[in-house]
Scaffold this motif. Sequence first.
Motif, PDB file in Angstrom:
ATOM      1  N   GLN A 135       0.817  -1.215   0.000  1.00  0.00           N
ATOM      2  CA  GLN A 135       0.000   0.000   0.000  1.00  0.00           C
ATOM      3  C   GLN A 135       0.850   1.265   0.000  1.00  0.00           C
ATOM      4  O   GLN A 135       0.518   2.238  -0.668  1.00  0.00           O
ATOM      5  N   ILE A 139       0.315   3.981  -2.985  1.00  0.00           N
ATOM      6  CA  ILE A 139      -0.081   5.364  -2.707  1.00  0.00           C
ATOM      7  C   ILE A 139       0.982   6.346  -3.188  1.00  0.00           C
ATOM      8  O   ILE A 139       0.672   7.317  -3.892  1.00  0.00           O
ATOM      9  N   TYR A 143      -0.197   8.451  -6.252  1.00  0.00           N
ATOM     10  CA  TYR A 143      -0.746   9.738  -5.818  1.00  0.00           C
ATOM     11  C   TYR A 143       0.294  10.688  -5.236  1.00  0.00           C
ATOM     12  O   TYR A 143      -0.049  11.778  -4.796  1.00  0.00           O
ATOM     13  N   GLY A 147      -0.813  12.542  -1.748  1.00  0.00           N
ATOM     14  CA  GLY A 147      -1.705  11.416  -1.489  1.00  0.00           C
ATOM     15  C   GLY A 147      -1.252  10.609  -0.287  1.00  0.00           C
ATOM     16  O   GLY A 147      -2.069  10.141   0.512  1.00  0.00           O
ATOM     17  N   CYS A 150      -2.242  12.418   2.912  1.00  0.00           N
ATOM     18  CA  CYS A 150      -3.691  12.292   3.151  1.00  0.00           C
ATOM     19  C   CYS A 150      -4.055  10.882   3.612  1.00  0.00           C
ATOM     20  O   CYS A 150      -4.752  10.710   4.611  1.00  0.00           O
ATOM     21  N   TYR A 151      -3.582   9.877   2.885  1.00  0.00           N
ATOM     22  CA  TYR A 151      -3.943   8.497   3.197  1.00  0.00           C
ATOM     23  C   TYR A 151      -3.408   8.071   4.562  1.00  0.00           C
ATOM     24  O   TYR A 151      -4.144   7.583   5.417  1.00  0.00           O
TER      25      TYR A 151
END
Length: 189
Positions: A135, A139, A143, A147, A150-151
């Motif tokens: 992940q 990400i 992104y 990103g 944010c994530y």
Amino acid sequence: LFPAALHASIRNVGIPRWLVSATLVIGAIPIVFSLNRGLWISILSACLYGSILVVRRHGSRVIVGLILGAVIAAAVIAVSPLGGLVQQRAETPHSNADRADLYAEVIDELKDSPFIGYGGPHQSEDGPPLGTHGQLWIILFSYGLLGGVCYFGFMGVSLLGSASGRSEVELVAHTILVVAGIQVFFYGH
């Protein structure tokens, strides 16, 4: 979701306990033979962290049961074929170098589009697509750093918000978030 299944096998949560327990036992077979170190690390992390939460909540009266469970699990691993499988997998970490190369390539490519990424995985010249295999890498590559902030900011806020764990279900959910935080390096969510 191992922590949720384990909780359901101990408590009455609407699903018959025998069914959940049988599913856990049957599910152990492919877990053992998969030789999937990420899966093993995830389950071990869930057990260790969950045990700490249980001891914190219930005090020393549960320590004996937790130690007994760990000793039984270690004995089963040691005397069964599983011990040899675990040792074999530990001695042949064939995918480590490939993953490290893939991660290094993602970091190198990220220099060209650091803030917004590339919108999705792209085929690598030498192997699997960049922006896969975890992940964190998905990400960051897809992104960018924005990103990622944010994530993982959302994940962090959720983790901290669930840390108080007033109920057993909240403790299970919190444990799942902790394990997800460990898995970000090698699994996608």
